[in-house]
Design a protein around this motif. Structure first.
Motif, PDB file in Angstrom:
ATOM      1  N   GLY A   1      -0.195 -66.183 -26.618  1.00 36.01           N
ATOM      2  CA  GLY A   1      -0.739 -65.287 -27.976  1.00 36.01           C
ATOM      3  C   GLY A   1      -1.811 -65.512 -27.874  1.00 36.01           C
ATOM      4  O   GLY A   1      -2.623 -65.230 -29.062  1.00 36.01           O
ATOM      5  N   ILE A   2      -2.546 -65.016 -26.824  1.00 38.70           N
ATOM      6  CA  ILE A   2      -4.030 -64.287 -27.163  1.00 38.70           C
ATOM      7  C   ILE A   2      -3.831 -62.868 -27.033  1.00 38.70           C
ATOM      8  O   ILE A   2      -3.508 -61.717 -26.866  1.00 38.70           O
ATOM      9  CB  ILE A   2      -4.871 -64.358 -25.716  1.00 38.70           C
ATOM     10  N   THR A   3      -4.913 -62.286 -28.011  1.00 35.08           N
ATOM     11  CA  THR A   3      -5.371 -60.886 -28.804  1.00 35.08           C
ATOM     12  C   THR A   3      -6.074 -59.826 -27.871  1.00 35.08           C
ATOM     13  O   THR A   3      -6.873 -60.155 -27.323  1.00 35.08           O
ATOM     14  CB  THR A   3      -6.117 -61.526 -30.329  1.00 35.08           C
ATOM     15  N   CYS A   4      -5.611 -59.028 -28.355  1.00 37.97           N
ATOM     16  CA  CYS A   4      -6.658 -58.552 -26.370  1.00 37.97           C
ATOM     17  C   CYS A   4      -7.410 -56.548 -27.699  1.00 37.97           C
ATOM     18  O   CYS A   4      -6.693 -56.544 -28.846  1.00 37.97           O
ATOM     19  CB  CYS A   4      -5.211 -57.727 -25.541  1.00 37.97           C
ATOM     20  N   SER A   5      -8.189 -56.696 -27.095  1.00 43.02           N
ATOM     21  CA  SER A   5      -8.988 -55.547 -27.786  1.00 43.02           C
ATOM     22  C   SER A   5      -9.582 -54.577 -26.449  1.00 43.02           C
ATOM     23  O   SER A   5      -9.693 -55.035 -26.055  1.00 43.02           O
ATOM     24  CB  SER A   5     -10.266 -56.242 -28.589  1.00 43.02           C
ATOM     25  N   VAL A   6     -10.200 -53.288 -26.907  1.00 46.80           N
ATOM     26  CA  VAL A   6     -10.463 -53.032 -25.903  1.00 46.80           C
ATOM     27  C   VAL A   6     -11.569 -52.243 -26.773  1.00 46.80           C
ATOM     28  O   VAL A   6     -11.908 -52.047 -28.026  1.00 46.80           O
ATOM     29  CB  VAL A   6      -9.690 -51.160 -26.731  1.00 46.80           C
ATOM     30  N   ALA A   7     -12.584 -52.256 -25.932  1.00 41.66           N
ATOM     31  CA  ALA A   7     -13.994 -52.013 -26.210  1.00 41.66           C
ATOM     32  C   ALA A   7     -14.663 -50.363 -25.234  1.00 41.66           C
ATOM     33  O   ALA A   7     -14.844 -50.895 -24.485  1.00 41.66           O
ATOM     34  CB  ALA A   7     -15.243 -52.793 -26.568  1.00 41.66           C
ATOM     35  N   SER A   8     -14.607 -49.267 -25.688  1.00 48.10           N
ATOM     36  CA  SER A   8     -14.363 -47.983 -24.833  1.00 48.10           C
ATOM     37  C   SER A   8     -15.803 -47.344 -24.924  1.00 48.10           C
ATOM     38  O   SER A   8     -15.855 -47.003 -26.620  1.00 48.10           O
ATOM     39  CB  SER A   8     -13.573 -47.646 -24.524  1.00 48.10           C
ATOM     40  N   SER A   9     -16.301 -46.789 -24.407  1.00 47.94           N
ATOM     41  CA  SER A   9     -17.990 -46.230 -24.948  1.00 47.94           C
ATOM     42  C   SER A   9     -17.199 -44.032 -24.889  1.00 47.94           C
ATOM     43  O   SER A   9     -17.692 -43.712 -25.495  1.00 47.94           O
ATOM     44  CB  SER A   9     -19.140 -45.443 -23.680  1.00 47.94           C
ATOM     45  N   SER A  10     -15.546 -44.271 -24.438  1.00 49.80           N
ATOM     46  CA  SER A  10     -14.845 -42.654 -24.720  1.00 49.80           C
ATOM     47  C   SER A  10     -14.981 -42.955 -26.595  1.00 49.80           C
ATOM     48  O   SER A  10     -14.527 -43.835 -26.564  1.00 49.80           O
ATOM     49  CB  SER A  10     -13.146 -42.764 -24.064  1.00 49.80           C
ATOM     50  N   PRO A  11     -14.454 -41.880 -26.797  1.00 46.92           N
ATOM     51  CA  PRO A  11     -14.193 -41.518 -28.544  1.00 46.92           C
ATOM     52  C   PRO A  11     -12.853 -42.282 -28.550  1.00 46.92           C
ATOM     53  O   PRO A  11     -11.860 -41.866 -27.691  1.00 46.92           O
ATOM     54  CB  PRO A  11     -14.388 -39.746 -27.827  1.00 46.92           C
ATOM     55  N   ILE A  12     -12.519 -42.537 -29.642  1.00 46.08           N
ATOM     56  CA  ILE A  12     -11.197 -42.845 -30.301  1.00 46.08           C
ATOM     57  C   ILE A  12     -10.218 -41.858 -29.437  1.00 46.08           C
ATOM     58  O   ILE A  12      -8.667 -42.603 -29.142  1.00 46.08           O
ATOM     59  CB  ILE A  12     -11.106 -43.324 -31.577  1.00 46.08           C
ATOM     60  N   PRO A  13     -10.070 -40.391 -29.933  1.00 49.29           N
ATOM     61  CA  PRO A  13      -9.038 -39.793 -29.325  1.00 49.29           C
ATOM     62  C   PRO A  13      -8.530 -39.368 -27.364  1.00 49.29           C
ATOM     63  O   PRO A  13      -7.412 -40.021 -27.328  1.00 49.29           O
ATOM     64  CB  PRO A  13      -9.285 -38.754 -30.004  1.00 49.29           C
ATOM     65  N   HIS A  14      -9.793 -40.079 -27.400  1.00 48.02           N
ATOM     66  CA  HIS A  14      -9.391 -40.376 -25.654  1.00 48.02           C
ATOM     67  C   HIS A  14      -9.016 -41.646 -25.667  1.00 48.02           C
ATOM     68  O   HIS A  14      -7.956 -41.940 -24.758  1.00 48.02           O
ATOM     69  CB  HIS A  14     -10.882 -40.203 -24.714  1.00 48.02           C
TER      70      HIS A  14
ATOM     71  N   GLU B   1     -16.698 -58.464 -34.621  1.00 49.70           N
ATOM     72  CA  GLU B   1     -16.270 -58.113 -35.916  1.00 49.70           C
ATOM     73  C   GLU B   1     -14.923 -57.921 -36.155  1.00 49.70           C
ATOM     74  O   GLU B   1     -14.424 -58.392 -37.287  1.00 49.70           O
ATOM     75  CB  GLU B   1     -17.392 -57.257 -36.310  1.00 49.70           C
ATOM     76  N   LYS B   2     -14.190 -56.745 -35.965  1.00 53.52           N
ATOM     77  CA  LYS B   2     -12.778 -56.688 -35.912  1.00 53.52           C
ATOM     78  C   LYS B   2     -12.387 -57.514 -35.559  1.00 53.52           C
ATOM     79  O   LYS B   2     -11.090 -57.912 -36.561  1.00 53.52           O
ATOM     80  CB  LYS B   2     -12.380 -55.228 -35.352  1.00 53.52           C
ATOM     81  N   LEU B   3     -12.160 -58.558 -35.293  1.00 50.63           N
ATOM     82  CA  LEU B   3     -11.379 -59.507 -34.044  1.00 50.63           C
ATOM     83  C   LEU B   3     -11.839 -60.816 -35.192  1.00 50.63           C
ATOM     84  O   LEU B   3     -10.926 -61.533 -35.620  1.00 50.63           O
ATOM     85  CB  LEU B   3     -11.905 -59.805 -33.132  1.00 50.63           C
ATOM     86  N   GLY B   4     -12.623 -60.819 -35.567  1.00 50.60           N
ATOM     87  CA  GLY B   4     -12.739 -61.808 -36.857  1.00 50.60           C
ATOM     88  C   GLY B   4     -13.633 -63.180 -36.397  1.00 50.60           C
ATOM     89  O   GLY B   4     -12.926 -63.937 -36.318  1.00 50.60           O
ATOM     90  N   LEU B   5     -14.259 -62.555 -34.897  1.00 47.93           N
ATOM     91  CA  LEU B   5     -14.025 -64.025 -33.778  1.00 47.93           C
ATOM     92  C   LEU B   5     -15.113 -64.051 -33.349  1.00 47.93           C
ATOM     93  O   LEU B   5     -16.216 -62.963 -33.033  1.00 47.93           O
ATOM     94  CB  LEU B   5     -13.112 -64.020 -32.855  1.00 47.93           C
ATOM     95  N   GLN B   6     -16.147 -65.319 -32.949  1.00 45.96           N
ATOM     96  CA  GLN B   6     -17.692 -65.907 -32.800  1.00 45.96           C
ATOM     97  C   GLN B   6     -16.933 -65.391 -30.618  1.00 45.96           C
ATOM     98  O   GLN B   6     -15.837 -65.535 -30.415  1.00 45.96           O
ATOM     99  CB  GLN B   6     -17.444 -66.653 -32.448  1.00 45.96           C
ATOM    100  N   ALA B   7     -18.348 -65.113 -29.916  1.00 47.87           N
ATOM    101  CA  ALA B   7     -18.289 -65.037 -28.553  1.00 47.87           C
ATOM    102  C   ALA B   7     -18.458 -65.907 -27.771  1.00 47.87           C
ATOM    103  O   ALA B   7     -16.915 -65.588 -26.645  1.00 47.87           O
ATOM    104  CB  ALA B   7     -19.931 -64.626 -28.692  1.00 47.87           C
ATOM    105  N   ASP B   8     -18.085 -66.885 -28.452  1.00 50.72           N
ATOM    106  CA  ASP B   8     -17.248 -67.905 -27.617  1.00 50.72           C
ATOM    107  C   ASP B   8     -16.171 -67.935 -27.667  1.00 50.72           C
ATOM    108  O   ASP B   8     -15.379 -69.154 -26.695  1.00 50.72           O
ATOM    109  CB  ASP B   8     -18.225 -68.973 -27.466  1.00 50.72           C
ATOM    110  N   GLU B   9     -14.905 -67.748 -28.195  1.00 51.89           N
ATOM    111  CA  GLU B   9     -13.888 -67.468 -28.857  1.00 51.89           C
ATOM    112  C   GLU B   9     -13.404 -66.929 -27.700  1.00 51.89           C
ATOM    113  O   GLU B   9     -11.815 -66.140 -28.057  1.00 51.89           O
ATOM    114  CB  GLU B   9     -13.227 -67.477 -30.264  1.00 51.89           C
TER     115      GLU B   9
END
Length: 219
Positions: free
Chosen positions: A100-113, A151-159
């Protein structure tokens, strides 16, 4: 309690950096320029506006840079811009989904890539959010991309925890207040990042296999 994990992509989730580096080296050689691994490593983790500026300086001009990029694109077109997953990626993503841990991507690449590369390896659906370097003005090592991901996750860094392969990426995550796990790819992190990172591991598989032990250190 950890609620989400934020992942870089190139060099961490997919084994792309070595292939792209080889494409740059071969494209430069085709126009009579020697381009080195040490030069390429300076680009890793950066948004396009930063990496293109640095590459133009490395290649003695915008014209040469454009020639190399054209050659690189031909090289990657032959592969359909598809790269293999790194060791342990699928196992860790499935583990987090089950937990139940949400996963997210934060990449310098363009969105289409990002969407193309992750969809062709079959893991795009594991991520609830994708954040691209295209969405921020300042690239890594500035924290902007991670702050937007939070911000997109709606969470704080310590979470949350972050996973990075590059030193610049790790610096960005640390600057955003995240605990970062560094999985080195082309280059080992320097002493400062090692001191500030939560952990440095050899692979995502190693993190997964020792997850409970590592996570217990967070609480």
């Amino acid at each position: 309690m950890i609620k989400a994990a934020i992942f870089d992509m190139d060099g961490l989730l997919i084994d792309s950096e070595r292939i792209i580096m080889q494409g740059c080296i071969e494209a430069a050689a085709s126009i009579g320029i020697t381009y080195t691994e040490q030069q390429y490593v300076q680009l890793v983790g950066r948004i396009w506006s930063d990496s293109s500026r640095i590459m133009a300086e490395q290649l003695n001009g915008e014209h040469h840079m454009q020639q190399v990029i054209a050659g690189l694109n031909t090289y990657l077109d032959a592969r359909n811009h598809v790269f293999p997953l790194k060791t342990g990626v699928l196992e860790l993503l499935q583990f987090y989904r089950d937990a139940g841990i949400t996963c997210s991507v934060a990449s310098s690449s363009p969105i289409p890539h990002i969407t193309h590369r992750l969809s062709h390896t079959g893991v795009l659906d594991y991520f609830d959010h994708v954040t691209s370097g295209q969405e921020v003005q300042r690239g890594k090592p500035n924290p902007d991309i991670y702050l937007l991901a939070l911000e997109k996750l709606g969470l704080q860094a310590d979470e949350c925890i972050a996973f990075e392969d590059s030193e610049l990426g790790a610096q960005a995550a640390i600057a955003a207040g995240l605990r970062v796990i560094v999985v080195p790819d082309l280059k080992q992190p320097g002493d400062l990042v090692r001191a500030q990172a939560f952990h440095v591991v050899e692979s995502l598989l190693h993190w997964h296999q020792n997850h409970e032990t590592f996570i217990n250190c967070l609480t």
